[in-house]
Scaffold this active site. Structure first.
Site, mmCIF file in Angstrom:
data_model
loop_
_atom_site.group_PDB
_atom_site.id
_atom_site.type_symbol
_atom_site.label_atom_id
_atom_site.label_comp_id
_atom_site.label_asym_id
_atom_site.label_seq_id
_atom_site.Cartn_x
_atom_site.Cartn_y
_atom_site.Cartn_z
ATOM 1 N N ASN A 1 0.860 -1.190 0.000
ATOM 2 C CA ASN A 1 0.000 0.000 0.000
ATOM 3 C C ASN A 1 0.892 1.235 0.000
ATOM 4 O O ASN A 1 1.431 1.615 1.028
ATOM 5 C CB ASN A 1 -0.903 -0.032 1.247
ATOM 6 C CG ASN A 1 -1.766 1.214 1.365
ATOM 7 O OD1 ASN A 1 -1.859 2.009 0.418
ATOM 8 N ND2 ASN A 1 -2.390 1.404 2.516
ATOM 9 N N HIS B 1 -9.590 0.767 5.049
ATOM 10 C CA HIS B 1 -8.323 1.085 5.740
ATOM 11 C C HIS B 1 -8.615 2.099 6.852
ATOM 12 O O HIS B 1 -9.436 2.999 6.675
ATOM 13 C CB HIS B 1 -7.316 1.659 4.732
ATOM 14 C CG HIS B 1 -5.931 1.752 5.315
ATOM 15 N ND1 HIS B 1 -5.570 2.747 6.177
ATOM 16 C CD2 HIS B 1 -4.851 0.940 5.183
ATOM 17 C CE1 HIS B 1 -4.308 2.558 6.542
ATOM 18 N NE2 HIS B 1 -3.847 1.463 5.948
ATOM 19 N N GLU C 1 -5.460 -5.203 10.742
ATOM 20 C CA GLU C 1 -4.508 -4.118 10.941
ATOM 21 C C GLU C 1 -4.853 -3.360 12.226
ATOM 22 O O GLU C 1 -5.695 -2.446 12.188
ATOM 23 C CB GLU C 1 -4.572 -3.133 9.771
ATOM 24 C CG GLU C 1 -4.172 -3.710 8.443
ATOM 25 C CD GLU C 1 -3.568 -2.648 7.535
ATOM 26 O OE1 GLU C 1 -2.471 -2.877 7.055
ATOM 27 O OE2 GLU C 1 -4.180 -1.590 7.353
#
Ligand code: PEP
Length: 243
Positions: A7, A93, A163
């Site tokens: 990313n 995200h 994450e």
């Protein structure tokens, strides 16, 4: 199949991106057991693809509009992302959830738009530091999953990424058993709620060449999502070698 996703965020414009891809292509290869996927800024993807002699790199976008084409200034639709040649899109995200206030409803729409275009979705989940400290990581993540997916979704095109927000760009990671336990919880939740067996779950958050081998050796980890370390081609390739 193991996956390693780079990313790049809002870094590397045209020539920088092309140079990085050329250097990555020299060092690592996709095969039947593992693949790497690059998420550049979208306009760089187009440029890179046009300037590669052999366009055999797998690309994805870092985001996708929740709307179909139309009057949505600044947005880029799933159809456009597909036409650029991307196979994947990243959704959920934490930077987008926090800085652009993307809630479950928005994320649900984005997933729908991406799946309609047969893009593969890499969907991120992860707890805050407060939840982690209160031992509430699992509850936090289970809610993020059950609030966006639907039994009718094509789960063959969905990959999850764990994450922890507090591990992104901080050089801190959870303990190895904590990573494995959360990945196990995610897989168990997807089985229980959506009847999906063994969905791939990537780990992201301060993965470096120095800790990658240990993280990727965990039973429930199917690859990685790499931010900072993916900006240096040699670091990204070293991480790929440990997969
Ligand atoms: C990310 O932002 O998805 C990420 C994993 O970042 P980093 O590798 O820099 O922690």
């Amino acid at each position: 199949m193991k996956l390693l996703v780079a990313n790049w965020k809002m870094n590397k414009s045209f020539n920088d991106g092309l140079r990085a891809i050329k250097s990555i292509k020299k060092k690592i290869k996709n095969d039947r057991k593992k693949k790497y996927i690059i998420l550049p800024p979208l306009q760089s993807t187009l440029y890179i693809k046009k300037n590669l002699i052999k366009d055999d790199v797998i690309f994805g976008s870092q985001d996708c509009s929740q709307f179909k084409n139309g009057a949505y200034t600044g947005d880029i639709s799933a159809e456009m992302i597909k036409k650029v040649g991307c196979k994947y899109t990243l959704i959920g995200h934490s930077e987008r959830r926090i800085m652009y206030n993307e809630n479950n409803k928005v994320l649900r729409n984005k997933i729908k738009r991406a799946l309609e275009q047969k893009l593969k979705v890499i969907f991120c989940v992860g707890e805050t530091l407060i939840s982690y400290k209160q031992n509430k990581s699992s509850q936090f993540i289970i809610r993020q999953l059950i609030n966006v997916f639907d039994k009718s979704d094509n789960f063959k095109n969905i990959i999850l990424a764990y994450e922890p927000i507090w591990a992104i760009g901080t050089s801190v990671t959870p303990k190895m058993n904590e990573i494995d336990n959360i990945h196990h919880t995610i897989k168990k939740t997807m089985k229980k709620k959506f009847n999906i067996l063994n969905i791939p779950v990537l780990y992201g958050g301060s993965v470096k060449p120095t800790n990658a081998a240990e993280i990727f050796s965990l039973k429930n980890v199917d690859g990685g999502l790499i931010g900072g370390a993916s900006l240096i081609a040699s670091e990204f390739c070293k991480i790929y070698d440990t997969l």
